[in-house]
Design a protein around this motif. Structure first.
Motif, short mmCIF file in Angstrom:
data_model
loop_
_atom_site.label_atom_id
_atom_site.label_comp_id
_atom_site.label_asym_id
_atom_site.label_seq_id
_atom_site.Cartn_x
_atom_site.Cartn_y
_atom_site.Cartn_z
N GLN A 47 0.82 -1.21 0.00
CA GLN A 47 0.00 0.00 0.00
C GLN A 47 0.86 1.26 0.00
O GLN A 47 0.53 2.24 -0.66
CB GLN A 47 -0.91 0.01 1.24
N ALA A 48 1.94 1.24 0.76
CA ALA A 48 2.77 2.43 0.88
C ALA A 48 3.59 2.70 -0.38
O ALA A 48 3.86 3.85 -0.72
CB ALA A 48 3.71 2.31 2.08
N TRP A 55 -0.59 12.08 -1.53
CA TRP A 55 -1.21 11.49 -0.35
C TRP A 55 -2.72 11.53 -0.54
O TRP A 55 -3.30 12.58 -0.74
CB TRP A 55 -0.79 12.28 0.89
N ASP A 59 -4.85 6.83 2.33
CA ASP A 59 -3.58 6.80 3.05
C ASP A 59 -3.78 7.28 4.49
O ASP A 59 -3.26 6.68 5.44
CB ASP A 59 -2.53 7.67 2.35
N ARG A 106 5.29 5.62 2.83
CA ARG A 106 4.45 6.34 1.87
C ARG A 106 5.09 7.67 1.49
O ARG A 106 5.14 8.04 0.32
CB ARG A 106 3.05 6.55 2.45
N THR A 109 8.06 7.07 -0.74
CA THR A 109 7.64 6.75 -2.10
C THR A 109 7.20 8.01 -2.84
O THR A 109 7.51 8.18 -4.03
CB THR A 109 6.50 5.72 -2.08
#
Length: 139
Positions: A47-48, A55, A59, A106, A109
């Motif tokens: 997911q991250a 964002w 999230d 996250r 990334t």
């Protein structure tokens, strides 16, 4: 991801707080909880590390729900027997670390430059289809 987090904690709770059961059943439930914890970490990474523009709302939901599970696990510390207390002391920091790990991964990334995958080269040879003589008939 949140459902997997809840299921992991609930399985661990059943393993330590259940009634009278054999050591084998307790060990099996503990191994199941450990396997689901690994699956949770893999899902957090998936997911991250997905590529999106920024964002998103989901999230925030993921991070907040993991933090809520940490608060619920901390409530286990005040309730129950010694094994439940120990489990609460393990789950609360585990969920908090999961939430922090998700946010950090996250943001990492999103900060990385987006590099699209290279397109196939135009001068590459096309893949040849097998001829009917090459195909083995099925029985």
């Amino acid at each position: 991801m949140s459902g997997l987090a809840l299921l992991t904690g609930a399985t661990a709770l059943v393993a330590v707080a259940g009634g009278h059961r054999s050591y084998f059943a307790t060990a099996l439930l503990a191994l199941l909880a450990a396997g689901m914890a690994h699956a949770l970490v893999v899902e957090i990474q998936r997911q991250a590390r997905r590529r999106a523009r920024g964002w998103a709302r989901h999230d925030t939901v993921n991070a907040v729900l993991l933090a809520c599970w940490a608060a619920c696990a901390a409530a286990l510390i005040a309730v129950g027997s010694r094994p439940v207390l120990i489990l609460g002391c393990v789950l609360a920091p585990g969920y908090a670390a999961s939430s922090a790990y998700f946010v950090v991964e996250r943001l990492r990334t999103l900060a990385a430059p987006f590099v699209p995958s290279p397109a196939p080269a135009a001068d590459s040879a096309p893949v040849a289809e097998p001829s009917p003589a090459d195909v083995t008939p099925s029985v």
